[in-house]
Motif scaffolding. Structure first.
Motif, PDB file in Angstrom:
ATOM      1  N   ASP A   1      32.447  64.334  45.458  1.00 25.25           N
ATOM      2  CA  ASP A   1      31.030  64.084  45.223  1.00 25.25           C
ATOM      3  C   ASP A   1      30.729  63.561  43.819  1.00 25.25           C
ATOM      4  N   VAL A   2      31.659  63.723  42.871  1.00 27.10           N
ATOM      5  CA  VAL A   2      31.407  63.194  41.525  1.00 27.10           C
ATOM      6  C   VAL A   2      32.151  61.887  41.289  1.00 27.10           C
ATOM      7  N   CYS A   3      32.903  61.430  42.306  1.00 26.96           N
ATOM      8  CA  CYS A   3      33.621  60.163  42.154  1.00 26.96           C
ATOM      9  C   CYS A   3      32.632  58.991  42.122  1.00 26.96           C
ATOM     10  N   ASN A   4      33.115  57.859  41.655  1.00 25.22           N
ATOM     11  CA  ASN A   4      32.321  56.631  41.612  1.00 25.22           C
ATOM     12  C   ASN A   4      32.217  56.082  43.031  1.00 25.22           C
ATOM     13  N   GLN A   5      31.036  56.244  43.656  1.00 25.56           N
ATOM     14  CA  GLN A   5      30.871  55.936  45.073  1.00 25.56           C
ATOM     15  C   GLN A   5      30.618  54.445  45.291  1.00 25.56           C
ATOM     16  N   HIS A   6      31.280  53.888  46.340  1.00 25.16           N
ATOM     17  CA  HIS A   6      31.066  52.505  46.743  1.00 25.16           C
ATOM     18  C   HIS A   6      30.912  52.462  48.266  1.00 25.16           C
ATOM     19  N   PRO A   7      30.096  51.534  48.785  1.00 26.43           N
ATOM     20  CA  PRO A   7      30.035  51.388  50.246  1.00 26.43           C
ATOM     21  C   PRO A   7      31.324  50.759  50.765  1.00 26.43           C
ATOM     22  N   LEU A   8      31.858  51.314  51.831  1.00 28.85           N
ATOM     23  CA  LEU A   8      33.081  50.786  52.428  1.00 28.85           C
ATOM     24  C   LEU A   8      32.791  49.436  53.068  1.00 28.85           C
ATOM     25  N   PRO A   9      33.643  48.421  52.852  1.00 26.43           N
ATOM     26  CA  PRO A   9      33.421  47.124  53.502  1.00 26.43           C
ATOM     27  C   PRO A   9      33.291  47.280  55.011  1.00 26.43           C
ATOM     28  N   GLU A  10      32.513  46.395  55.627  1.00 31.04           N
ATOM     29  CA  GLU A  10      32.221  46.520  57.050  1.00 31.04           C
ATOM     30  C   GLU A  10      33.442  46.299  57.921  1.00 31.04           C
ATOM     31  N   SER A  11      34.443  45.580  57.434  1.00 28.49           N
ATOM     32  CA  SER A  11      35.636  45.307  58.241  1.00 28.49           C
ATOM     33  C   SER A  11      36.868  45.360  57.358  1.00 28.49           C
ATOM     34  N   GLY A  12      38.016  45.405  58.030  1.00 29.12           N
ATOM     35  CA  GLY A  12      39.278  45.433  57.302  1.00 29.12           C
ATOM     36  C   GLY A  12      39.790  46.838  57.094  1.00 29.12           C
ATOM     37  N   MET A  13      41.108  46.952  56.905  1.00 31.69           N
ATOM     38  CA  MET A  13      41.746  48.244  56.708  1.00 31.69           C
ATOM     39  C   MET A  13      42.306  48.403  55.307  1.00 31.69           C
ATOM     40  N   SER A  14      41.794  47.611  54.361  1.00 35.26           N
ATOM     41  CA  SER A  14      42.208  47.764  52.964  1.00 35.26           C
ATOM     42  C   SER A  14      41.129  47.201  52.055  1.00 35.26           C
ATOM     43  N   VAL A  15      41.128  47.689  50.820  1.00 38.41           N
ATOM     44  CA  VAL A  15      40.241  47.190  49.766  1.00 38.41           C
ATOM     45  C   VAL A  15      41.127  46.622  48.669  1.00 38.41           C
ATOM     46  N   ASN A  16      40.891  45.387  48.277  1.00 38.05           N
ATOM     47  CA  ASN A  16      41.727  44.720  47.283  1.00 38.05           C
ATOM     48  C   ASN A  16      40.999  44.621  45.945  1.00 38.05           C
ATOM     49  N   ILE A  17      41.706  44.999  44.890  1.00 33.88           N
ATOM     50  CA  ILE A  17      41.154  44.972  43.536  1.00 33.88           C
ATOM     51  C   ILE A  17      42.111  44.189  42.644  1.00 33.88           C
ATOM     52  N   SER A  18      41.564  43.293  41.839  1.00 31.44           N
ATOM     53  CA  SER A  18      42.372  42.535  40.892  1.00 31.44           C
ATOM     54  C   SER A  18      42.464  43.309  39.575  1.00 31.44           C
ATOM     55  N   ARG A  19      43.700  43.538  39.101  1.00 29.97           N
ATOM     56  CA  ARG A  19      43.914  44.220  37.819  1.00 29.97           C
ATOM     57  C   ARG A  19      44.546  43.249  36.826  1.00 29.97           C
ATOM     58  N   ILE A  20      43.964  43.153  35.642  1.00 35.43           N
ATOM     59  CA  ILE A  20      44.551  42.307  34.596  1.00 35.43           C
ATOM     60  C   ILE A  20      45.736  43.063  33.997  1.00 35.43           C
ATOM     61  N   THR A  21      46.937  42.581  34.276  1.00 36.34           N
ATOM     62  CA  THR A  21      48.132  43.240  33.765  1.00 36.34           C
ATOM     63  C   THR A  21      48.711  42.540  32.532  1.00 36.34           C
ATOM     64  N   THR A  22      48.374  41.269  32.334  1.00 35.33           N
ATOM     65  CA  THR A  22      48.766  40.554  31.114  1.00 35.33           C
ATOM     66  C   THR A  22      47.510  39.970  30.493  1.00 35.33           C
ATOM     67  N   ALA A  23      47.127  40.474  29.334  1.00 35.71           N
ATOM     68  CA  ALA A  23      45.887  40.039  28.703  1.00 35.71           C
ATOM     69  C   ALA A  23      46.121  38.800  27.846  1.00 35.71           C
ATOM     70  N   THR A  24      45.023  38.181  27.414  1.00 35.27           N
ATOM     71  CA  THR A  24      45.119  37.087  26.458  1.00 35.27           C
ATOM     72  C   THR A  24      45.516  37.657  25.101  1.00 35.27           C
ATOM     73  N   ASP A  25      45.727  36.797  24.120  1.00 35.66           N
ATOM     74  CA  ASP A  25      46.167  37.261  22.814  1.00 35.66           C
ATOM     75  C   ASP A  25      45.421  36.487  21.730  1.00 35.66           C
ATOM     76  N   ALA A  26      45.402  37.018  20.556  1.00 34.97           N
ATOM     77  CA  ALA A  26      44.794  36.352  19.403  1.00 34.97           C
ATOM     78  C   ALA A  26      45.615  36.708  18.168  1.00 34.97           C
ATOM     79  N   GLY A  27      45.643  35.834  17.199  1.00 39.00           N
ATOM     80  CA  GLY A  27      46.406  36.093  15.986  1.00 39.00           C
ATOM     81  C   GLY A  27      45.899  35.232  14.849  1.00 39.00           C
ATOM     82  N   LEU A  28      46.382  35.505  13.645  1.00 39.56           N
ATOM     83  CA  LEU A  28      45.984  34.719  12.482  1.00 39.56           C
ATOM     84  C   LEU A  28      46.667  33.353  12.521  1.00 39.56           C
ATOM     85  N   GLN A  29      45.928  32.330  12.167  1.00 43.03           N
ATOM     86  CA  GLN A  29      46.498  30.989  12.095  1.00 43.03           C
ATOM     87  C   GLN A  29      47.308  30.846  10.807  1.00 43.03           C
ATOM     88  N   ALA A  30      48.544  30.401  10.930  1.00 38.01           N
ATOM     89  CA  ALA A  30      49.443  30.316   9.767  1.00 38.01           C
ATOM     90  C   ALA A  30      48.871  29.395   8.698  1.00 38.01           C
TER      91      ALA A  30
END
Length: 472
Positions: free
Chosen positions: A195-224
């Motif tokens: 009851d305290v979880c982040n609630q979402h409505p279940l999609p109307e069809s399908g047997m799975s929910v797909n979520i995209s996770r960023i596993t490799t982020a962009t980068d930034a650094g000082l310019q030489a």
């Protein structure tokens, strides 16, 4: 006035359905926009644009339906008010100035006590003895009392007797109401954590929910130096697939019990709903691989003589782990524990207090309990660090080498994702499947999906010998 009451009830159901359609459309629009935001896209895809347009149209239609239904409901309520006013006027008695009859010519109606009453037969002993005497010895007086009882039932609880044929042949089988009021439902651990979880409505069809996770982020650094290459790192994601699961339960009830019992079907279905809620919550906590206990990063508390003063820093260590993993994406919000752990913490005494307390926590207190809260009704209290305590007895108490340990979880509610059908749990009542044995099959079930794995180490737990069976 049963007709207008039934009409109003059906209109209210229609209004609730329209409100749910509007809410569901708005929630799905939010999910699509949130996904685009998380993916860093400034525009929606063609499919998303089309779906958003459909959802806006559905939302607008639902809003129009709600306005029309509300007007219809107002008119129905006006009709009911007019009918009630006419009924009150019909009850008014006016003096006709006619001569009253003599005292001995007036018929009077008084009250008569029930045959079987709670004050004279609290356990139903007389009722049961009369049933036995009638069927075993054909006792005339017992049969007379049971027949009078059935006449009383036909007046006061006719709705239950209309479901069965030939009531007179089964005198006494309708149990006095005060005995059925003593019914005590079976206890259930229910779903405090879900009851305290982040609630979402279940999609109307399908047997799975797909979520995209960023596993490799962009980068930034000082310019030489000027005009030299700028740091670049291609962003990459990994698909997180969350399966849709089913939590069902069933019970076969005899046709006799439903036809002749008092609220048997309602009692059975409520118990099935409680079992569905319990198994869903237990799945979230303990399911292999994906359950909270298997996803959470462990913080071990080892102590042969545990104390609350020693456990509290471990809870803070788990909270620190959550924040280090999520940074600006979330914060630790809840400490989920078994009821025995909560009461043990409440029993601990100390002469020292935390250096830093959450706003609203008294300085010389190790937390605050909410006296109005009870099991599965929300947070039981707040720890000094601001974590709200959720008591959940679906947490196992047979863990560890000694099979006597429980666990304590520190979680960010925003990252405890739970998808559910807003109309769940659902209910099936099937008679044909058990018709040959006069059985009615009752089935309750719920579809759901969940994940705690969007961020590594975003969930933390405390376990070890310091959480053995508490001594009070």
């Amino acid at each position: 006035m049963a007709g207008i009451d039934e009409l109003i009830a059906s209109i209210e159901v229609e209004l609730e359905a329209a409100q749910k359609r509007r809410t569901k459309a708005a929630k799905e629009i939010e999910l699509i926009l949130a996904k685009a935001q998380q993916d860093g896209r400034s525009n929606l895809s063609v499919e998303e644009d089309e779906r958003v347009a459909e959802l806006f149209a559905a939302r607008d239609q639902a809003k129009a339906d709600i306005e029309g239904i509300q007007r219809k409901l107002e008119n129905a309520q006006k009709v009911k008010a007019e009918e009630m006013e006419r009924a009150e006027q019909a009850k008014q008695v006016r003096d006709t100035q006619t001569r009253k009859p003599a005292y001995d010519q007036v018929a009077r109606v008084g009250t008569e006590e029930r045959t079987y009453r709670k004050d004279t037969d609290p356990l139903g002993k007389n009722f049961l003895m009369d049933v036995c005497r009638q069927f075993m010895f054909q006792d005339v007086e017992a049969a007379h009392r049971l027949a009078r009882h059935m006449q009383e039932e036909q007046v006061e609880r006719a709705q239950y007797l209309q479901r069965a044929v030939g009531t007179g042949a089964f005198s006494g089988l309708t149990v006095p109401q005060y005995l059925t009021d003593m019914y005590a439902p079976a206890t259930a651990a229910l779903r405090p954590f879900a009851d305290v979880c982040n609630q979402h409505p279940l999609p109307e069809s399908g047997m799975s929910v797909n979520i995209s996770r960023i596993t490799t982020a962009t980068d930034a650094g000082l310019q030489a130096s000027e005009n030299t290459a700028v740091t670049e790192q291609n962003m990459d994601d990994t698909l997180l697939t969350v399966p849709v699961q089913t939590a069902p339960g069933q019970q076969t009830v005899s046709r006799q019990a439903i036809d002749r019992g008092t609220g048997i079907e309602d009692v059975t279905m409520q118990d099935l709903f409680n079992r569905v809620a319990t198994v869903l919550d237990k799945t979230l906590l303990t399911q292999a691989v994906t359950g909270l206990t298997n996803v959470a990063q462990n913080n071990t508390y080892t102590d042969a003589s545990p104390t609350g003063a020693e456990l509290y820093p471990k809870i803070l260590g788990a909270a620190a782990g959550v924040e280090a993993a999520l940074l600006a994406m979330g914060r630790p919000t809840h400490a989920v524990m078994h009821s025995r752990r909560w009461y043990w913490l409440s029993s601990q005494m100390s002469s020292t207090w935390p250096l830093i307390n959450w706003a609203g926590i008294p300085p010389q207190a190790a937390g605050v309990a909410d006296p109005s809260s009870s099991y599965s009704s929300g947070p039981r209290g707040v720890l000094p660090c601001g974590l709200e305590v959720i008591v959940d007895n679906n947490i196992p108490t047979n863990l560890g080498a000694g099979t006597n340990e429980d666990e304590l979880y520190v979680v960010p509610a925003s990252e405890c994702h739970l998808w559910e059908d807003p109309n769940a749990p659902l209910f099936i009542r099937a008679e044909q499947a058990k018709a040959d044995s006069l059985g009615v099959l009752l089935v309750a079930y719920s579809y759901f999906a969940y994940t705690f794995g969007r961020y590594a180490n975003g969930m933390q737990k405390v376990s070890g010998t310091g959480l053995v069976t508490p001594a009070f």
